[in-house]
Design a protein around this motif. Structure first.
Motif, short mmCIF file in Angstrom:
data_model
loop_
_atom_site.label_atom_id
_atom_site.label_comp_id
_atom_site.label_asym_id
_atom_site.label_seq_id
_atom_site.Cartn_x
_atom_site.Cartn_y
_atom_site.Cartn_z
N LEU A 1 7.36 -49.17 -45.19
CA LEU A 1 7.82 -50.51 -45.54
C LEU A 1 8.43 -51.19 -44.32
O LEU A 1 9.48 -51.83 -44.40
CB LEU A 1 8.85 -50.45 -46.68
CG LEU A 1 8.34 -49.93 -48.03
CD1 LEU A 1 9.49 -49.83 -49.02
CD2 LEU A 1 7.24 -50.83 -48.60
N GLU A 2 7.75 -51.03 -43.18
CA GLU A 2 8.24 -51.64 -41.95
C GLU A 2 8.34 -53.15 -42.11
O GLU A 2 7.49 -53.78 -42.73
CB GLU A 2 7.30 -51.30 -40.78
CG GLU A 2 7.34 -49.84 -40.35
CD GLU A 2 6.51 -48.92 -41.22
OE1 GLU A 2 5.89 -49.44 -42.19
OE2 GLU A 2 6.48 -47.71 -40.97
N GLY A 3 9.40 -53.69 -41.58
CA GLY A 3 9.62 -55.13 -41.68
C GLY A 3 10.38 -55.54 -42.92
O GLY A 3 10.62 -56.72 -43.14
N ASN A 4 10.73 -54.55 -43.75
CA ASN A 4 11.49 -54.85 -44.96
C ASN A 4 12.76 -53.99 -45.03
O ASN A 4 12.89 -53.13 -45.91
CB ASN A 4 10.63 -54.61 -46.20
CG ASN A 4 9.48 -55.58 -46.31
OD1 ASN A 4 9.68 -56.77 -46.51
ND2 ASN A 4 8.27 -55.07 -46.18
N PRO A 5 13.68 -54.17 -44.09
CA PRO A 5 14.91 -53.38 -44.13
C PRO A 5 15.74 -53.74 -45.36
O PRO A 5 15.68 -54.86 -45.87
CB PRO A 5 15.63 -53.78 -42.84
CG PRO A 5 15.11 -55.16 -42.54
CD PRO A 5 13.68 -55.17 -43.01
N VAL A 6 16.50 -52.75 -45.82
CA VAL A 6 17.33 -52.93 -47.01
C VAL A 6 18.79 -52.75 -46.63
O VAL A 6 19.16 -51.73 -46.03
CB VAL A 6 16.95 -51.92 -48.11
CG1 VAL A 6 17.83 -52.11 -49.34
CG2 VAL A 6 15.47 -52.06 -48.48
N GLY A 7 19.62 -53.73 -46.97
CA GLY A 7 21.04 -53.65 -46.66
C GLY A 7 21.80 -52.89 -47.72
O GLY A 7 21.41 -52.86 -48.89
N GLY A 8 22.87 -52.24 -47.32
CA GLY A 8 23.68 -51.51 -48.28
C GLY A 8 25.04 -51.17 -47.71
O GLY A 8 25.47 -51.74 -46.70
N GLU A 9 25.72 -50.24 -48.38
CA GLU A 9 27.07 -49.84 -47.97
C GLU A 9 27.22 -48.35 -48.18
O GLU A 9 26.72 -47.78 -49.15
CB GLU A 9 28.09 -50.59 -48.82
CG GLU A 9 29.53 -50.23 -48.53
CD GLU A 9 30.50 -50.95 -49.45
OE1 GLU A 9 31.47 -50.30 -49.91
OE2 GLU A 9 30.30 -52.15 -49.70
N VAL A 10 27.90 -47.70 -47.25
CA VAL A 10 28.17 -46.27 -47.37
C VAL A 10 29.27 -46.08 -48.43
O VAL A 10 30.39 -46.57 -48.25
CB VAL A 10 28.61 -45.67 -46.02
CG1 VAL A 10 28.95 -44.18 -46.20
CG2 VAL A 10 27.53 -45.84 -44.97
N THR A 11 28.94 -45.40 -49.52
CA THR A 11 29.90 -45.22 -50.60
C THR A 11 30.44 -43.79 -50.67
O THR A 11 31.42 -43.54 -51.37
CB THR A 11 29.27 -45.57 -51.96
OG1 THR A 11 28.13 -44.72 -52.19
CG2 THR A 11 28.84 -47.02 -51.99
N TRP A 12 29.80 -42.86 -49.97
CA TRP A 12 30.20 -41.46 -50.07
C TRP A 12 29.72 -40.71 -48.84
O TRP A 12 28.61 -40.93 -48.37
CB TRP A 12 29.64 -40.84 -51.34
CG TRP A 12 29.84 -39.36 -51.50
CD1 TRP A 12 31.00 -38.72 -51.79
CD2 TRP A 12 28.84 -38.34 -51.39
NE1 TRP A 12 30.80 -37.36 -51.88
CE2 TRP A 12 29.48 -37.10 -51.64
CE3 TRP A 12 27.47 -38.34 -51.11
CZ2 TRP A 12 28.80 -35.89 -51.60
CZ3 TRP A 12 26.80 -37.14 -51.08
CH2 TRP A 12 27.47 -35.91 -51.33
N VAL A 13 30.56 -39.85 -48.32
CA VAL A 13 30.21 -38.98 -47.20
C VAL A 13 30.46 -37.55 -47.65
O VAL A 13 31.60 -37.20 -48.02
CB VAL A 13 31.02 -39.30 -45.93
CG1 VAL A 13 30.62 -38.36 -44.81
CG2 VAL A 13 30.81 -40.77 -45.52
N SER A 14 29.45 -36.72 -47.60
CA SER A 14 29.59 -35.34 -48.06
C SER A 14 30.56 -34.55 -47.19
O SER A 14 30.66 -34.79 -45.98
CB SER A 14 28.21 -34.64 -48.05
OG SER A 14 28.36 -33.29 -48.38
#
Length: 202
Positions: A186-199
């Motif tokens: 899916l190159e060219g379609n980056p998805v934004g988000g947020e880090v909610t948990w770190v193991s």
């Protein structure tokens, strides 16, 4: 999102009468996924209606004994017995009502059972939220059991991405920071988000 994913099993055993939704179907909260014929469900509603009728009868009887006592016709013992029977009938009605709630009926649905004198044995498997059917195990004519989920529904409007990082990058990963996910294919379609948990696993 694991908080918006549900495997759905009937709360009572029975025979799958119809399957209303299929794999990949979009559903809204409250949609019927399947209908199950369950004699035990009908019996639970009949027991509730019987308890409601008994409570109404003992309410009338209590009022009558109270009136008779006021006129000197009945005794305090008669009134006490009527009060005891009324209390027992209210407990029985509450118990059968809780049993129906345990089978997934809401307070309004239980009230409809009482109003309509409904003793039908058709139990509905309901979507708990809007989403997509991602698993389907239900087949018409098969026996259903509370231990075996018939469907899984997921809200795919928000997704979790579980990612591995190099050990050297761990200090740079912090909960709450923004992230951009690039998916192969899916190159060219980056998805934004947020880090909610770190193991905490090493």
């Amino acid at each position: 999102d694991g908080n918006r994913f549900a495997r759905l099993a009937p709360q009572i055993g029975g025979l799958v009468q119809s399957v209303e939704k299929d794999l990949g179907d979009r559903v809204e909260k409250g949609d019927v996924l399947a209908v199950i014929v369950s004699p035990a469900f009908g019996a639970a509603k009949a027991a509730y209606l019987q308890a409601v009728a008994a409570e109404a009868l003992w309410e009338k009887n209590h009022a009558r004994e109270k009136d008779l006592l006021a006129r000197g016709v009945a005794t305090e013992r008669d009134l006490l017995e009527a009060e005891t029977s009324l209390a027992e009938s209210r407990i029985a009605r509450s118990r059968t009502e809780q049993e129906l709630m345990g089978l997934g009926l809401t307070s309004e649905q239980i009230a409809q059972v009482a109003r309509g004198r409904d003793t039908t044995n058709q139990y509905q498997v309901i979507a708990p939220f809007a989403g997509v059917v991602v698993e389907r195990e239900a087949s018409v004519g098969e026996l259903s059991d509370p231990s075996a989920p018939l469907f899984a529904v997921a809200d795919i409007s928000k997704m979790w991405a579980l990612l591995d990082v190099y050990e050297t990058d761990i200090p740079d990963i912090q909960q709450g920071q923004s992230a951009v996910l690039h998916v192969e294919g899916l190159e060219g379609n980056p998805v934004g988000g947020e880090v909610t948990w770190v193991s905490t696993k090493e």
